[in-house]
Design an enzyme around this catalytic site. Structure first.
Site, PDB file in Angstrom:
ATOM      1  N   VAL A 139       0.855  -1.185   0.000  1.00  0.00           N
ATOM      2  CA  VAL A 139       0.000   0.000   0.000  1.00  0.00           C
ATOM      3  C   VAL A 139       0.891   1.234   0.000  1.00  0.00           C
ATOM      4  CG1 VAL A 139      -1.762   1.257   1.286  1.00  0.00           C
ATOM      5  CG2 VAL A 139      -1.772  -1.236   1.303  1.00  0.00           C
ATOM      6  N   CYS A 140       0.599   2.153  -0.903  1.00  0.00           N
ATOM      7  CA  CYS A 140       1.337   3.419  -0.911  1.00  0.00           C
ATOM      8  C   CYS A 140       0.371   4.541  -1.223  1.00  0.00           C
ATOM      9  CB  CYS A 140       2.530   3.384  -1.863  1.00  0.00           C
ATOM     10  SG  CYS A 140       2.129   3.448  -3.593  1.00  0.00           S
ATOM     11  N   ASN A 141       0.916   5.706  -1.430  1.00  0.00           N
ATOM     12  CA  ASN A 141       0.081   6.880  -1.630  1.00  0.00           C
ATOM     13  C   ASN A 141      -0.832   6.740  -2.845  1.00  0.00           C
ATOM     14  OD1 ASN A 141      -0.736   9.461  -0.782  1.00  0.00           O
ATOM     15  ND2 ASN A 141       0.554  10.418  -2.313  1.00  0.00           N
TER      16      ASN A 141
ATOM     17  N   GLY B 277      -0.197   3.929  -5.206  1.00  0.00           N
ATOM     18  CA  GLY B 277      -0.088   2.577  -5.721  1.00  0.00           C
ATOM     19  C   GLY B 277       0.881   2.422  -6.871  1.00  0.00           C
TER      20      GLY B 277
ATOM     21  N   GLU C 271      -3.542   3.694  -0.920  1.00  0.00           N
ATOM     22  CA  GLU C 271      -4.097   3.603   0.436  1.00  0.00           C
ATOM     23  C   GLU C 271      -5.600   3.862   0.446  1.00  0.00           C
ATOM     24  OE1 GLU C 271      -5.776   5.683   3.724  1.00  0.00           O
ATOM     25  OE2 GLU C 271      -4.844   6.817   2.088  1.00  0.00           O
TER      26      GLU C 271
END
Length: 104
Positions: free
Chosen positions: A7-9, A11, A39
């Site tokens: 999960v990141c800001n 993707g 996220e």
């Protein structure tokens, strides 16, 4: 097959890393699939994962993400050095360790 959710800001930064993790798992004969999402899409997708790894750029959200998934699976921020160096083997090893460890 084990599933690793990154999960990141947005993707995107984790997408490349997912490809490397999947290649590392395949080379080692491990049945794993890694995939990435932003996220903001977590609630609709986390149930598919055995472990959730959080990108270093949003590591400050790790505790919040643990609450959002009701502590139902391991959640941990990715080591920023491993992330920056795209050390897929180290990240894969950590994800597998988290999957087999008891939930806290």
């Amino acid at each position: 097959m084990k599933s690793i959710l990154l999960v990141c800001n947005e993707g995107m930064s984790t997408g490349f890393l997912c490809n490397k993790i999947n290649a590392a798992a395949k080379a080692r004969g491990i049945a794993v699939t890694a995939w990435a999402i932003p996220e903001s899409a977590l609630e609709g997708r986390y149930q598919e994962a055995d472990v959730i790894l959080v990108g270093p750029q949003i590591a400050y959200l790790t505790a919040s993400i643990q609450q959002r998934v009701n502590h139902s699976r391991p959640v941990e921020a990715i080591n920023p050095v491993h992330f920056g160096r795209i050390n897929a083997d180290a990240i894969l090893d950590r994800a597998l360790a988290l999957i087999t460890a008891p939930l806290q």
